[in-house]
Design a protein around this motif. Structure first.
Motif, mmCIF file in Angstrom:
data_model
loop_
_atom_site.group_PDB
_atom_site.id
_atom_site.type_symbol
_atom_site.label_atom_id
_atom_site.label_comp_id
_atom_site.label_asym_id
_atom_site.label_seq_id
_atom_site.Cartn_x
_atom_site.Cartn_y
_atom_site.Cartn_z
ATOM 1 N N LEU A 1 -6.531 -3.774 1.973
ATOM 2 C CA LEU A 1 -7.031 -2.456 1.586
ATOM 3 C C LEU A 1 -8.518 -2.350 1.874
ATOM 4 O O LEU A 1 -9.007 -1.306 2.328
ATOM 5 C CB LEU A 1 -6.737 -2.224 0.086
ATOM 6 C CG LEU A 1 -7.117 -0.855 -0.464
ATOM 7 C CD1 LEU A 1 -6.305 0.246 0.205
ATOM 8 C CD2 LEU A 1 -6.871 -0.808 -1.975
ATOM 9 N N ILE B 1 0.845 -1.211 0.000
ATOM 10 C CA ILE B 1 0.000 0.000 0.000
ATOM 11 C C ILE B 1 0.869 1.245 0.000
ATOM 12 O O ILE B 1 0.582 2.228 -0.717
ATOM 13 C CB ILE B 1 -0.936 -0.029 1.218
ATOM 14 C CG1 ILE B 1 -1.927 -1.201 1.070
ATOM 15 C CG2 ILE B 1 -1.676 1.278 1.360
ATOM 16 C CD1 ILE B 1 -2.782 -1.419 2.307
ATOM 17 N N THR C 1 -2.825 -2.126 -5.784
ATOM 18 C CA THR C 1 -4.072 -2.058 -4.997
ATOM 19 C C THR C 1 -5.149 -2.998 -5.514
ATOM 20 O O THR C 1 -6.210 -3.134 -4.875
ATOM 21 C CB THR C 1 -4.611 -0.614 -5.021
ATOM 22 O OG1 THR C 1 -4.793 -0.195 -6.386
ATOM 23 C CG2 THR C 1 -3.632 0.328 -4.319
ATOM 24 N N ALA D 1 2.187 1.784 -3.379
ATOM 25 C CA ALA D 1 1.135 2.302 -4.251
ATOM 26 C C ALA D 1 0.974 3.805 -4.077
ATOM 27 O O ALA D 1 0.717 4.533 -5.047
ATOM 28 C CB ALA D 1 -0.171 1.577 -3.948
ATOM 29 N N SER E 1 -11.793 -3.195 -4.290
ATOM 30 C CA SER E 1 -10.528 -3.864 -4.577
ATOM 31 C C SER E 1 -10.588 -5.326 -4.135
ATOM 32 O O SER E 1 -11.341 -5.703 -3.240
ATOM 33 C CB SER E 1 -9.392 -3.146 -3.854
ATOM 34 O OG SER E 1 -8.213 -3.883 -3.966
ATOM 35 N N LEU F 1 -11.677 1.976 -4.386
ATOM 36 C CA LEU F 1 -10.754 1.258 -3.503
ATOM 37 C C LEU F 1 -11.481 0.184 -2.708
ATOM 38 O O LEU F 1 -10.940 -0.893 -2.439
ATOM 39 C CB LEU F 1 -10.064 2.240 -2.554
ATOM 40 C CG LEU F 1 -9.103 3.251 -3.197
ATOM 41 C CD1 LEU F 1 -8.554 4.196 -2.148
ATOM 42 C CD2 LEU F 1 -7.950 2.544 -3.907
#
Length: 1711
Positions: free
Chosen positions: A499, A239, A275, A242, A494, A491
Motif C-alpha cells: 500500500l 487491498i 490496510t 479493504a 501504513s 494510508l
C-alpha cells in the motif's frame, strides 16, 4: 463479454477495414488450425477474418520495415476487446520469441488480468472494457516477439462505488467473493457479493455462462505467469477486500453539520486491519477535513453526505492507484532490455456510449471516439485523395463526413474542456454555473451543441454516431478528482508495504519511464503529487489523446470496425437498421465507395523496379526507371484501368499487388526449382558412382567367401546325415521293442482287471435284483394288507351305521302296529333282493380269491427260479476261489511291470505336458472361434433386425399411400356415379315430359309396360355398370401391381401367425373338453343331490300329514293334551324322524360325493368301457325301486366300487413292475454290448501309435455324436408324425362338430312346420358326393345378386346363418365357373359382386351393413387365397379342401381388387364410427364429472362456458363404453377376423384420444389438476374395457398415450428445473407446442394450486428445442391407420354348407 467470438466481412481501400459482427454465441473459428490456415496467405485469398488483418499487418511490417497499428473501434458490446485479444494471440502464435520462450504466453496472459481489473458488465455488454489500452508488441530484425508495452486511458473509477441497474462492478470483486470459502481467503473476511453495497447495487451479481471461481483461477495463473509472486497477489486481494469493507462503513449524523462513524458491524476495523492503518486516524479523517489559512490550520467536521462522498472518493483513488501499479507490473514483465526493431500496436479503446444518464466518463469516451474517427477520416479520405491530387492522377473528389467542428467544440479555445477547467478554478464554481456558461457560449452558435427543452442542467452534443445528452451533475467534481489529503497521509503511514508503494509516486513528480513516456496518462490521472494547481482529468486525457494520435499517424493503420447486430444480445439476430447506422457512422460505406474507384496500393518507381525486376526481360531494362516500369506493367497487366502512373509512384487498384506478388513468387519458385534440380542431379550422380564401385568390390569378396562356406557345409551335411541315419535306426529299434513289451504287459493286466471288475459287478447286480424282488414283494403284500384292513374297517363302520339306523327304525315301527303291518307287506321281496345281492358278492369274492391263488402260484415259480440262480452263483464263487492262486503269480509279474512303468512315466509326463499345451492352444482357438461366431451372429441379427424394421416402415408407408389413393379413387367414382345418375334423371324427365299429354288408357299401358321392363332394364343397367367398372378395374390392376411383392412378404408373416393360431386352437379345444367333463360331473352331483332332497321332502310331508290326521282324530279327547301318552308318543316319533332325517342327509351327501369322484376318475382313466354294464343299475333307478331303503344299496355299491379300484390298482402296479423289469434287462444288455465294444476299441487303440490313437478317438467321438443325432432326428420325426396325426383328428372332430351344429341350427321340428304351413314339407336329403360347387343359369345372375347382396338383411343373417354365408355361396358359384372354364362368367361374377356391394354400401351406410359386408368381403378374399392352389395358402387346408382348389384361372389380380374393396369398406366403417363417437367424446371425457367432488370450485374470473351438449341428452363415459360394446359384438357377430377387429378398436381409441386432446388444448377451463385426475380415471375405464375384451395387444392402449401424458402433465409438479427435466422425459408422445400450450393454459381451481411461471415454460422449451417433430399443435383426428387383412383360412368344408330355404335360392343347383 468473455471469449466473445466475431463474424467477419471485408471491405478494402487505402488501408484494410474489417467489419466484425458479434454473433453472441461461441464459434469454433479461432483455434490453432485456423491460425495456421491464415498464416502466410495473401489478403483476399481467404475469407475475411481478424487473422487475415493480423497477417496483413505482420506481412507489411516484415516486407516494408514499417510500424503497424490495428485500430479496433465500435460501440460498446460490439466485440472490440475480443477482437484485439485474438489479434495478439495470432501474433504470439505466428512469430516465436528469440530471447525468451515465454514472451508470447506473457503477452496473452495480460488479457485475463486486464479484463478482471478493467472490465465490467453493462446493460449492453457482459464484458465491457471500462478503460482504453494501446499495446505495442515489439519485434526484432527476425520478426520475433521480444517484448510488449501497454498504455491505458481513462479508467471509469466511478464504477467502483456506483453501478446502474442490471450492471456490475469490476469482475475482480465478484471473483474475490466467489473464492471467499477458500482457506487462503478466510483472513480477508469476505462473503457473498450481495453483502457489499459496492457490488450489489446493480442487482445482477451473476453473468449467465460465466463461473467467477474458474475465472479467478485463470487470473491468478496469469499473475504467476507474469512474475507477480503469491505474496504480491495476496497483497492485491487484501487491498481489494479493504475497498469492499470500506464501502460497508456507515456514517451517522450527529447534528446539522457533523457526523460520526457507526461501526457496529466492524467493517471499518476490518478495513484498518487489512490496510494496517490507525483506526482512530481513519475514523477521524473520514468525518473531518483540514482547512489551511494564512496563519493556522483548522479541522472542520463535515456533513454526512460529504463524508460518504469522501469515503467513495478514497475507494476510487485506492483502486486507481492499484490499477496503475498492476499495469506497471505488467509492463515490467513484458519489457525487454534490447530495443525493438519494429512494433505492431493494437488499440482497444472504449466504444461510443450513450445511456439514459450520461456523465463525465461518457463525455471523455465519446471525445476519444471523435478523435479516432477524425484520424480514420484523415487517413482514409483526406490523405488518400490529397495523394491522388499530388500525383496528378485523374480523380473526382468524394464528399465525406468531417467531425472537426465537433472536436473543436470540445477541445478548442473556449471549448467545453476549457470552460470546465475554468469553472474548476473558480472558488464557487458549480455544475449549474458551468452549464449556463455553455449555453451562453455555444448555444445557437455551434451546430453540434443543443440544449434540452425540459432541463437547465444538461446539454446535447451531436457526435458522429448519435446525439448524446449529458447531465452536468458531477462534472466539476470528477474533473477535479479531489481526495482528502489527510486520508491519503493516513494510508501512507501504513505498515503495509504494498500500500505504501502505491502512493510513493505522489511524494515526488513522476519522471518518464521506458514503459510509459512522459505525458501518457495512466488510469485517467496524472502521477504528480497533490498540489493545489494540479492538472485536471480532462486536460490530462486530452494530452494523452494527442500523443496517441501522433503514434497512430506514425504507423500504417489497419482498421477493425466492430458492429453490434442487435441491442438485446440475441444470438445470430441482425437488426438491419442498427447495422447500417453503425456502418455509416464509422465511415465504412464511404470507404467502400472510394475503394470501388480508388487505388489502395502504391509503389515508387525505384521500389517497384527493385521488387519486380525478376519479372522483367533483358530488353525491357532502360535507363529511365519510369519507362521500364510502364513497359513491364503493359505486358503483365492487360487492363490499363487497374493501375495509374503518377509523378513518383505507381498506383494499383485492389488486388493488383497480390497478383504481381503471385507472379513474382511463381518466377522465383521456378528458378529455385531449376537450381535445386541441377545441384541435386550432380550430387546424386556422384554418390551413385561411388556406391556402385564399393558394391562391386563387396560382391566379389562376398561371393568367394560364400562359395567356400557352401563347400564346407555340403561335406559336413553329408557326414551328419549318415551318422544320424544309423543312430536313429538304432534308437527307433530299441524304443519299438520296449514299447511292444510294455504294451503286451499292460494289455494282459488290464484285461484281467476288467474281467474281475465285470465279475464283481455281475455278482452285485444279481444280489441287488434279489433284494429288490423280495423288498418289492414285501411292500406289495404290506400295501395289500393295509388296504384290505381299511376296506374291512370301512365295511364294518358302514354296516354298524346301517345296523344302528335299522335298529332305531325297528324300535319306532314296533310301537306302531299299523306301520309294522305295512312293513311286513314287502319284507319278503326285500329279503329276496338282499339274498340275490349277497350271492353276487360271494361270487365276486370267489373271483378275487382265484386271482390271489394264481398270483401265489406265479410267485412260487419265480422263487424256484431264484433258488436255481443262487446255486449257480455259489458254484461260480467256488471257481473264483480256485483262481485266487493264480492272482499271486500275476502280482509278481505286476511288480516287474511296475519297474518298467516307472521308467516310462517320465516319457508319459513329457507327452502329457505337450498334450496339455496342445489342449490349451486348442481351447484358446475354440474360444476365439466361438467369440467370432458369436460376434458374427450378433452382427447378423442386428443387421437383420434393422433391415426388417426398415422394410416394415417402408411397407407401412407404402400401404398408407396406397390406401389414400384408393380413398381418392373412391371419391372420384362416387362423383362419376352421381353425374351419371343426374344425366339419367334428366333424360327420364325429358322423356316423361314428351309423353305427358297422352290419355288415361295410354298412361295405364305405359305404366304396365314400364313395370314389365323394370327387371330387364335393371339387368341391362347393371351390365353397363359392370362393363364400365371393369374398365376401371383394369386401370386399378395396373396400379395394384406395385404392392404385389409387399403382399408376398406379408403372406410369409401371416403363415407364421397361422401356425401359432393353430397351436392356440388345439390348446383351447383341450381346455374346452376338460371343462365339459368337469361340468358334467358337477351336473350329475347336483342331480343326485336334488333327487335326494326331493325324496326327503316327500317323506317329511307324508309324516307331517300323518301327524296332523292323528292330532285331528284325537283333538276332542283328553289324550291329546300336553303331557298325555299320545302326545308324548307323537313327540318321540317326531324327534326320531328329524334325527333320522339329518343323519340320512349327511350319509347321502358323503356317498354321493364319493360316487361322483369315482365316476370322474373312471371317466379320465379307463374311458367308457364299463358304462353299458352298469347302466341298468344306476342310482336313480334303484332309488325308485327300493323307495326308502335306497341308502343300503348305495353303500353296497360304494363298497363294490372300492374293491374294483383296489383290484385295478394292483393290476396296474403289477404291469408297471413287469415293464420296469423288462426295461432294466434291455438296458443291461445294451450296456454290456457297449462295454464290450469299448473294451475292443481300447485293446485296438493300445496297439496303435500315438497319432493313430488320437485319430481313432476322434473318429469314435464323431461316430457317437452322429448316432445321437440320428436318434434325435428319429424322435423328432416320430413327434412330427404324431402332431400331424393329432391335427388331422382334431380337424375331423371340428368338422363333425360344425356339421352337428349346422344341423342343430337349421333343423326344426316337423310338427311345428306342418302346423304353421298347413301343408306337408319334404325334407331335402344331403347329397353324399357334393363337390362344394353351385350351378346357376346365366339369366338368374341378376336375381342371385339381388337376393344375396341387395336385399339381404344383415341382422337376420348374422343371427340365424353361418358367418360369411354370402361369401361362401359366391365362391361356390365361382368354383363352378372355374370348373366349366367359363372366363366370361368368372369375370362377370367377380365384377358384378364388387359393384353390387359398392351400390349397397352407398344406399345403406349404417354400421351393421358396413360391418356385415366387410366380413363377407374378407371371407371371399380369404377363400380366393385358400383355394388358389399356392403352397403358402394350401398348407393350411385339409386334403379334401386342396381337392377343391381352382384349376383353370389365376385370380391373383382380382384378389387385389377385393383387397381394395375391403380397404374402402374399412375406411367407410371408420368414418361411420367417427360420426357416431365424435359428439360423445368431449362431453364424456372432459365435461362430465365421473369422480364426484374432485372438480371443486370453478376458478375465479373464469367465464362460464356453455356446455357442448344438452342436459337432456348428456353423454357419459358409460354411453361411450356401451357404444364400444355394440361395435365390438356386432363385428364379432358378423364373423370379422380377430385381427381386423383389433385394428378397428385401435382406430376408435385413436379418435377418442385425438378429439379429447384437441378439446383440452383449445379450452382453458379444462387445464387443471383435478381435470387431469378426471381424464386419468376415464382412461383407466377404457383400459379396463380393453382388459375385459382381451385386447391389450391391439395397440389401442398405445394410441391413448398422448392423452395419458397430457393428464400426467396436468398433475405433475411444475416448479424446479428437475420438474422440467421430468416433464421432458415423460412427455415423449406430445410435441413441444402441445406441452407448452398445456403449461400456458394451466389454471388453478383452488388455493393449493399455482400457475406455471414463464421462466419454467421457457426452461421446458429450451430442453425440448432439439426434438425433431412436427410443429402442428392439434392432432389430426381424420387419420386412418393402414389396414391389413392377415390370411385366415376357413375350417368349414364347402361340401358341408347348406343353403337355407329362407333365402329363396332354389335356382342354385349343388354339383
Amino acid at each position: 463479454m468473455k471469449n466473445k467470438p466475431v463474424l467477419t466481412a471485408e471491405a478494402e481501400n487505402m488501408g484494410i477495414i474489417l467489419v466484425a459482427i458479434n454473433p453472441y454465441e461461441s464459434l469454433q473459428i479461432y483455434g490453432s488450425d485456423i491460425i495456421n490456415a491464415y498464416s502466410g496467405q495473401n489478403m483476399g485469398d481467404m475469407d475475411p477474418h481478424i487473422f487475415a488483418v493480423s497477417e496483413e499487418a505482420y506481412k507489411q511490417m516484415a516486407r516494408d520495415e514499417k510500424n503497424q497499428s490495428i485500430i479496433v473501434s465500435g460501440e460498446s458490446g460490439a466485440g472490440k476487446t475480443v477482437s484485439a485479444k485474438y489479434a495478439m494471440r495470432y501474433f504470439a502464435t505466428v512469430s516465436g520469441s528469440s530471447a525468451e520462450a515465454s514472451v508470447e504466453e506473457k503477452v496473452l496472459a495480460s488479457s485475463p488480468i486486464m479484463e478482471a481489473i478493467g472490465n465490467a458488465k453493462t446493460t449492453r455488454n457482459d464484458n465491457s472494457s471500462r478503460f482504453g489500452k494501446y499495446i505495442e508488441i515489439g519485434f526484432d530484425r527476425k520478426h520475433h516477439i521480444i517484448g510488449a508495452n501497454m498504455r491505458t486511458y481513462l479508467l471509469e473509477k466511478s464504477r467502483v462505488v456506483f453501478q446502474a441497474s442490471e450492471e456490475r462492478n469490476y469482475h475482480i470483486f465478484y471473483q474475490l467473493c466467489a473464492c471467499a470459502h477458500l482457506p487462503e481467503f478466510e483472513p480477508l473476511k469476505l462473503g457473498s457479493a450481495d453483502d457489499f453495497p459496492y457490488t450489489n447495487q446493480g442487482r445482477s451479481p451473476i453473468i449467465e455462462g460465466v463461473n467467477d471461481l474458474k475465472e479467478m483461477e485463470a487470473t491468478r495463473k496469469a499473475f504467476s505467469l507474469l512474475g507477480i509472486t503469491e505474496a504480491h497477489q495476496m497483497g492485491l486481494f487484501q487491498i481489494l477486500s479493504a475497498i469492499l469493507h470500506l464501502g460497508n462503513v456507515e456514517v451517522k449524523e450527529r447534528g446539522s453539520s457533523s457526523c460520526g462513524i457507526s461501526d457496529e458491524s466492524g467493517h471499518l476495523a476490518v478495513f484498518c486491519d487489512l490496510t494496517e492503518v490507525s483506526y482512530e486516524s481513519m475514523a477521524h479523517w473520514l468525518c473531518h477535513k483540514k482547512l489551511k489559512t494564512a496563519t493556522e490550520t483548522l479541522n472542520k467536521p463535515v456533513t454526512r453526505l460529504e463524508a460518504i462522498n469522501g469515503r467513495d472518493a478514497l475507494a476510487k483513488h485506492i483502486y486507481a492507484k492499484l490499477f496503475s501499479w498492476i499495469v506497471s507490473q505488467v509492463n515490467k514483465a513484458l519489457s525487454t532490455s534490447s530495443k525493438p526493431h519494429s512494433f505492431i500496436g493494437v488499440l482497444d479503446i472504449y466504444g461510443f456510449e450513450t445511456f439514459e444518464v450520461n456523465s463525465f466518463e461518457q463525455f471523455c469516451i465519446n471525445y476519444a471516439n471523435e478523435k479516432l474517427q477524425q484520424q480514420f477520416n484523415m487517413h482514409v479520405f483526406k490523405l488518400e485523395q490529397e495523394e491522388y491530387m499530388k500525383e496528378q492522377i485523374p480523380w473526382t473528389l468524394i464528399d465525406f463526413y468531417d467531425n472537426q467542428p465537433c472536436i473543436n467544440l470540445i477541445e478548442a479555445k473556449m471549448g467545453l474542456l476549457d470552460l470546465l477547467d475554468e469553472e474548476c478554478t473558480m472558488p464557487k464554481g458549480s455544475d449549474d454555473s458551468w452549464a449556463q456558461k455553455l449555453y451562453n457560449t455555444h448555444l445557437k452558435k455551434s451546430s453540434h451543441f443543443e440544449k434540452p427543452r425540459m432541463s437547465n442542467k444538461a446539454f446535447i452534443i451531436l457526435h458522429f454516431a448519435d446525439k448524446v445528452e449529458y447531465q452536468c451533475d458531477g462534472f466539476l467534481e470528477k474533473n477535479k478528482d479531489t481526495v482528502n489529503e489527510e486520508q491519503i497521509n493516513v494510508l501512507k503511514a501504513s505498515k503495509f508495504a504494498l500500500l505504501v508503494e502505491l502512493f510513493q509516486d505522489e511524494e515526488t513528480p513522476a519522471a518518464p519511464s521506458s514503459s510509459a513516456p512522459s505525458g501518457r496518462a495512466k488510469v485517467g490521472r496524472s502521477t504528480q503529487s497533490f498540489r493545489e494547481h494540479k492538472k485536471s482529468v480532462g486536460l490530462q486525457f486530452r494530452n494523452s489523446l494527442h500523443l496517441l494520435m501522433d503514434t497512430l499517424n506514425a504507423t500504417t493503420p489497419h482498421y477493425v470496425r466492430c458492429i453490434k447486430p442487435n441491442d438485446v444480445k440475441a444470438p445470430f439476430m441482425l437488426d438491419p437498421h442498427r447495422a447500417v447506422q453503425q456502418l455509416r457512422a464509422c465511415g465504412v460505406l464511404e470507404t467502400i465507395r472510394i475503394s470501388s474507384a480508388g487505388f489502395p496500393s502504391r509503389w515508387t518507381y525505384q521500389e517497384f523496379f527493385s521488387r519486380y525486376r525478376v519479372l522483367m526481360r533483358q530488353k525491357e531494362f532502360l535507363s529511365d526507371r519510369k519507362l521500364t516500369c510502364q513497359s513491364v506493367l503493359e505486358r503483365l497487366v492487360q487492363n490499363k484501368d487497374k493501375y495509374q502512373f503518377g509523378k513518383t509512384k505507381i498506383f494499383f487498384r485492389a488486388g493488383q499487388v497480390a497478383y504481381l506478388e503471385k507472379l513474382r513468387a511463381d518466377k522465383l519458385r521456378a528458378a529455385c526449382i531449376h537450381i535445386q534440380k541441377t545441384i541435386r542431379c550432380w550430387l546424386a550422380r556422384k554418390k551413385y558412382l561411388r556406391i556402385r564401385q564399393a558394391a562391386i568390390t563387396l560382391q566379389r569378396y562376398t561371393r568367394g567367401h560364400q562359395a567356400r562356406c557352401l563347400c564346407k557345409t555340403l561335406r559336413r551335411t553329408r557326414a551328419a546325415v549318415i551318422f544320424q541315419k544309423y543312430t536313429r535306426m538304432w534308437a527307433a529299434r530299441r524304443q519299438f521293442l520296449r514299447q511292444r513289451a510294455a504294451a503286451v504287459l499292460i494289455q494282459r493286466l488290464l484285461r484281467g482287471y476288467t474281467a474281475r471288475l465285470e465279475y464283481k459287478w455281475l455278482v452285485c447286480e444279481h444280489k441287488a435284483l434279489l433284494i429288490q424282488r423280495w423288498v418289492r414283494g414285501f411292500l406289495a403284500r404290506w400295501r395289500f394288507r393295509r388296504i384290505k384292513r381299511a376296506v374291512v374297517y370301512l365295511q364294518c363302520c358302514v354296516r354298524r351305521m346301517l345296523a344302528r339306523r335299522e335298529l332305531k327304525k325297528l324300535k319306532i315301527e314296533a310301537r306302531s302296529v299299523e306301520h309294522y303291518k305295512k312293513l311286513n307287506v314287502g319284507m319278503e321281496n326285500k329279503i329276496m333282493q338282499l339274498q340275490r345281492k349277497l350271492d353276487e358278492q360271494h361270487k365276486d369274492n370267489r373271483e378275487l380269491s382265484e386271482q390271489i391263488r394264481q398270483m401265489e402260484s406265479h410267485s412260487a415259480t419265480e422263487l424256484e427260479k431264484l433258488h436255481m440262480q443262487l446255486k449257480t452263483l455259489q458254484e461260480a464263487e467256488e471257481e473264483s476261489r480256485h483262481r485266487g492262486d493264480l492272482v499271486t503269480s500275476l502280482q509278481e509279474e505286476l511288480e516287474l511291470v511296475r519297474q518298467e512303468l516307472e521308467k516310462n512315466k517320465e516319457m508319459v509326463a513329457e507327452l502329457n505336458e505337450k498334450n496339455t499345451l496342445l489342449k490349451s492352444e486348442k481351447d484358446e482357438m475354440n474360444r476365439l472361434i466361438q467369440e467370432q461366431e458369436q460376434q458374427l451372429k450378433e452382427k447378423s441379427e442386428s443387421t437383420h433386425q434393422e433391415a426388417t424394421e426398415h422394410l416394415q416402415a417402408q411397407l407401412n408407408e407404402e400401404r398408407f399411400r396406397y390406401q389414400n389413393l384408393l380413398s381418392e379413387h373412391l371419391k372420384l367414382e362416387e362423383r362419376c356415379a352421381d353425374l351419371r345418375s343426374e344425366k339419367e334423371a334428366a333424360e327420364l324427365s325429358k322423356h316423361d315430359h314428351n309423353r305427358a299429354d297422352s290419355g288415361y288408357s295410354s298412361s295405364q299401358s305405359d305404366s304396365v309396360h314400364s313395370s314389365v321392363l323394370t327387371g330387364s332394364e335393371v339387368s341391362s343397367l347393371e351390365r353397363e355398370d359392370a362393363g364400365q367398372t371393369a374398365a376401371d378395374v383394369s386401370l386399378l390392376l395396373k396400379l395394384q401391381r406395385r404392392v404385389a411383392e409387399l403382399e408376398k412378404e406379408k403372406m410369409d408373416l401371416q403363415s407364421e401367425m397361422d401356425t401359432k393360431e393353430d397351436q392356440l386352437q388345439l390348446e383351447q379345444t383341450k381346455e374346452l373338453e376338460d371343462c365339459q367333463r368337469v361340468l358334467g360331473a358337477e351336473r350329475d352331483y347336483e342331480a343326485l343331490k336334488r333327487q335326494e332332497l326331493e325324496s326327503d321332502n316327500k317323506k317329511l310331508k307324508k309324516d307331517l300329514q300323518e301327524l296332523r290326521q292323528s292330532l285331528s282324530k284325537g283333538s276332542g279327547s283328553k289324550l291329546a293334551s300336553p303331557g298325555g301318552q299320545a302326545y308324548n308318543m307323537l313327540l318321540e316319533q317326531l324327534n326320531s324322524t328329524t334325527e333320522e332325517l339329518e343323519m340320512r342327509k349327511e350319509e347321502v351327501l358323503i356317498l354321493r360325493s364319493q360316487l361322483v369322484n369315482h365316476e370322474a376318475f373312471k371317466h379320465k382313466e379307463t374311458g367308457t368301457e364299463g358304462d353299458s354294464g352298469d347302466s341298468s343299475r344306476s342310482p336313480t333307478l334303484d332309488l325308485h325301486e327300493l323307495n326308502e331303503d335306497g341308502e343300503l344299496w348305495m353303500a353296497y355299491e360304494s363298497l363294490k366300487e372300492t374293491n374294483r379300484i383296489l383290484v385295478s390298482q394292483l393290476q396296474t402296479q403289477g404291469q408297471s413292475h413287469e415293464e420296469e423289469v423288462e426295461g432294466l434287462r434291455a438296458e443291461l444288455q445294451q450296456l454290456r454290448a457297449e462295454l464290450d465294444h469299448q473294451q475292443q476299441m481300447l485293446s485296438n487303440s493300445l496297439e496303435l501309435p500315438h497319432d493313430a490313437l488320437i485319430q481313432a478317438s476322434l473318429q469314435h467321438e464323431i461316430s457317437r455324436l452322429t448316432q445321437q443325432n440320428m436318434d434325435l432326428l428319429e424322435q423328432m420325426g416320430k413327434q412330427d408324425k404324431m402332431i400331424r396325426k393329432l391335427k388331422k383328428h382334431l380337424k375331423i372332430y371340428m368338422k363333425k362338430f360344425g356339421e352337428a351344429e349346422g344341423v342343430h341350427i337349421e333343423q326344426s321340428s316337423p310338427e311345428n312346420i306342418v302346423g304353421e304351413s298347413g301343408r306337408t314339407v319334404s325334407i331335402v336329403r344331403k347329397e353324399r358326393d357334393f363337390q362344394g360347387m353351385l350351378e346357376y343359369r346365366r339369366e338368374d345372375e341378376s336375381k342371385l345378386f339381388k337376393i344375396l347382396i341387395t336385399e339381404l338383411k344383415p341382422r337376420g343373417v348374422a343371427v340365424n346363418l353361418v358367418a360369411g354365408l354370402p361369401a361362401y355361396i359366391l365362391f361356390m358359384c365361382l368354383r363352378h365357373a372355374d370348373y366349366a372354364n367359363d372366363d366370361q362368367r368368372v369375370s362377370t361374377l367377380l365384377n358384378s359382386s364388387v359393384n353390387t356391394i359398392k351400390n349397397v354400401l352407398k344406399k345403406r351406410g349404417d354400421f351393421e351393413t358396413i360391418s356385415f359386408w366387410l366380413a363377407n368381403t374378407c371371407r371371399f378374399l380369404h377363400c380366393l387365397r385358400q383355394y388358389s392352389g399356392e403352397k403358402a395358402y394350401a398348407k393350411h387346408n385339409t386334403p379334401r379342401q386342396n381337392e377343391h382348389c381352382l384349376t383353370n384361372f389365376d385370380l391373383s389380380e382380382y384378389r387385389q381388387v377385393l383387397s381394395d374393396l375391403a380397404i374402402q369398406i374399412y375406411q367407410q366403417l371408420i368414418r361411420v364410427i367417427e360420426n357416431i363417437l365424435h359428439p360423445k367424446i368431449a362431453p364424456a371425457m372432459l365435461e362430465q364429472e365421473t369422480i364426484q367432488g374432485v372438480m371443486g370450485v370453478k376458478p375465479t374470473g373464469m367465464r362460464k362456458r356453455t356446455p357442448s351438449f344438452h342436459e337432456e341428452g348428456s353423454h357419459s363415459l358409460e354411453s361411450i363404453l356401451k357404444q364400444l360394446d355394440v361395435f365390438y359384438y356386432t363385428l364379432l357377430q358378423h364373423g370379422n377376423d380377430t385381427e381386423l377387429v383389433r385394428q378397428v378398436i385401435k382406430q376408435q381409441f385413436y379418435v377418442i384420444c385425438s378429439v379429447t386432446l384437441n378439446n383440452l388444448l383449445l379450452r382453458k377451463d379444462m387445464c387443471s389438476w383435478s381435470k387431469g385426475l378426471q381424464i386419468r380415471y376415464n382412461v383407466c375405464q377404457l383400459e379396463e374395457w380393453l382388459l375385459d375384451k382381451d385386447l391389450q395387444g391391439s395397440g389401442a392402449r398405445e394410441s391413448l398415450e398422448p392423452l395419458i401424458q397430457a393428464a400426467q402433465l396436468l398433475q405433475i409438479k411444475k416448479k424446479s428445473q428437475d420438474d422440467a427435466g421430468a416433464i421432458c422425459t415423460m412427455c415423449t408422445a406430445l410435441t413441444t407446442e402441445q406441452v407448452v400450450k398445456i403449461l400456458r393454459l394451466y389454471t388453478p381451481v383452488n388455493e393449493f394450486e399455482e400457475r406455471v411461471c414463464i421462466s419454467f415454460i421457457k426452461s421446458v422449451q429450451t430442453l425440448l428445442k432439439d426434438r425433431k417433430e412436427s410443429s402442428q399443435l392439434l392432432m389430426d383426428a381424420k387419420i386412418i391407420f393402414p389396414v391389413t387383412f392377415p390370411f385366415n383360412p376357413s375350417p368349414v368344408a364347402l361340401e358341408t354348407i347348406q343353403i337355407p330355404s329362407s333365402l329363396n335360392l332354389n335356382f342354385l343347383t349343388p354339383v
